[in-house]
Scaffold this active site. Structure first.
Site, mmCIF file in Angstrom:
data_model
loop_
_atom_site.group_PDB
_atom_site.id
_atom_site.type_symbol
_atom_site.label_atom_id
_atom_site.label_comp_id
_atom_site.label_asym_id
_atom_site.label_seq_id
_atom_site.Cartn_x
_atom_site.Cartn_y
_atom_site.Cartn_z
ATOM 1 N N ASN A 48 -19.510 21.138 17.676
ATOM 2 C CA ASN A 48 -19.593 21.848 18.917
ATOM 3 C C ASN A 48 -18.934 21.127 20.115
ATOM 4 O OD1 ASN A 48 -21.351 19.595 19.503
ATOM 5 N ND2 ASN A 48 -23.184 21.068 20.011
ATOM 6 N N HIS A 62 -19.233 17.898 21.061
ATOM 7 C CA HIS A 62 -19.867 16.646 21.458
ATOM 8 C C HIS A 62 -19.346 15.410 21.202
ATOM 9 C CE1 HIS A 62 -23.171 16.298 17.976
ATOM 10 N NE2 HIS A 62 -22.143 15.592 17.684
ATOM 11 N N ASP A 96 -25.448 6.264 19.761
ATOM 12 C CA ASP A 96 -26.800 7.267 20.017
ATOM 13 C C ASP A 96 -27.682 7.134 19.037
ATOM 14 O OD1 ASP A 96 -25.243 8.287 18.025
ATOM 15 O OD2 ASP A 96 -24.656 9.942 18.895
ATOM 16 N N GLU A 140 -23.843 16.620 24.764
ATOM 17 C CA GLU A 140 -23.895 17.797 24.189
ATOM 18 C C GLU A 140 -23.237 18.926 25.305
ATOM 19 O OE1 GLU A 140 -24.272 18.571 21.110
ATOM 20 O OE2 GLU A 140 -26.196 17.883 20.378
HETATM 21 P P1 PGA Z 1 -20.013 14.166 11.515
HETATM 22 O O1 PGA Z 1 -20.676 14.192 12.972
HETATM 23 O O2 PGA Z 1 -19.309 12.768 11.228
HETATM 24 O O3 PGA Z 1 -21.292 14.084 10.524
HETATM 25 O O4 PGA Z 1 -19.144 15.367 11.247
HETATM 26 C C1 PGA Z 1 -19.859 14.036 14.032
HETATM 27 C C2 PGA Z 1 -20.426 13.963 15.138
HETATM 28 O O5 PGA Z 1 -21.518 14.687 15.314
HETATM 29 O O6 PGA Z 1 -20.089 13.148 16.059
#
Ligand code: PGA
Length: 253
Positions: free
Chosen positions: A142, A144, A73, A149
């Site tokens: 959350n 995702h 992404d 999302e």
């Molecule tokens: P993080 O992010 O590794 O910084 O916890 C994970 C994500 O948002 O997929």
């Protein structure tokens, strides 16, 4: 411990041990198939993993010379030289230290004038590569995966995503701690690319991930927790440290 289906759950004592184990798993996968097509995440979780992969490459234990890497992404609308671009992160933490061929590094262009066309181009590039062999994923607080999302619906294909408030807060560190400076939109691979990957490795470390992991791995399949759809994947490996397992041992065993 085995979640339902053909999924495996691996719990290791520390984030460092998780990174080491996942790195070893990738070394094996690349030894079996040097032309591996990988999807790679950014964020805090994979930093230790990339450090291990770079070290293993320096030791001569792994080569990426015939592999292909797809960025999962990208934030939308940042200037091509903005240091918060996920492409810049991947270059900084992995690509510039290993022998991936430039022409087999696939980047989503967050500065593309037509983001929808950029998503279509990316889908075509993924199809031309034969799809993903390995999707390496983190999970957002959350739920995702990549920037798919939570919401009333999910999208199968690469698309322009509206970032959740929680996601912009989680990425504020890249923007001097100011969530309002985080782009409102991003480009992301869709759920189909992830679910069609031949292997999925979901990596989560730290206590803050325990609740969402329980929802993702044991809750109902719901677009409100995009990672819950990974329960459908026939070859999902979940890699956790004991902090991320939290109080979920009974639920996940
Ligand atoms: P993080 O992010 O590794 O910084 O916890 C994970 C994500 O948002 O997929």
């Amino acid at each position: 411990m085995r979640p339902p289906g053909a999924q495996t759950l691996r719990v290791l004592p520390t984030a460092e041990a998780v990174a080491e184990a996942v790195a070893e798993r990738l070394v094996e996968a690349l030894a079996r198939n040097p032309e591996l097509v990988l999807a790679l995440p950014t964020g805090r979780t994979p930093l230790l993993l990339y450090r291990h992969l770079v070290a293993l490459h320096r030791e001569g234990r792994v080569s990426f010379s015939r592999a292909t890497a797809f960025q999962l992404d990208e934030l939308l609308g940042l200037a091509p030289d903005h240091p918060a671009r996920f492409a810049a992160y991947l270059t900084r933490h992995l690509f510039q230290h290993v022998d991936l061929a430039q022409e087999r590094i696939q980047r989503l262009d967050g500065a593309a004038p037509d983001p929808e066309a950029e998503c279509a181009r990316y889908e075509d590039a993924l199809a031309a590569a034969g799809g993903l062999d390995v999707a390496l994923l983190g999970i957002g607080d959350n739920g995702h995966v990549a920037f798919n999302e939570p919401g009333p619906t999910l999208q199968a294909r690469a698309h322009v995503a509206v970032l959740a408030r929680q996601t912009r807060e989680a990425n504020a560190g890249l923007f001097a701690g100011e969530p309002s400076h985080v782009p409102t939109h991003a480009l992301t691979l869709g759920m189909a690319a992830l679910l069609q990957a031949r292997e999925v490795h979901l990596v989560a470390t730290g206590a803050s991930k325990a609740d969402i992991l329980r929802a993702a791995l044991r809750g109902p399949l719901t677009p409100q927790v995009p990672a819950s759809f990974l329960q459908l994947h026939p070859r999902l490996s979940v890699w956790l440290d004991t902090a991320a397992l939290g109080q979920n041992e009974a639920a996940l065993s």
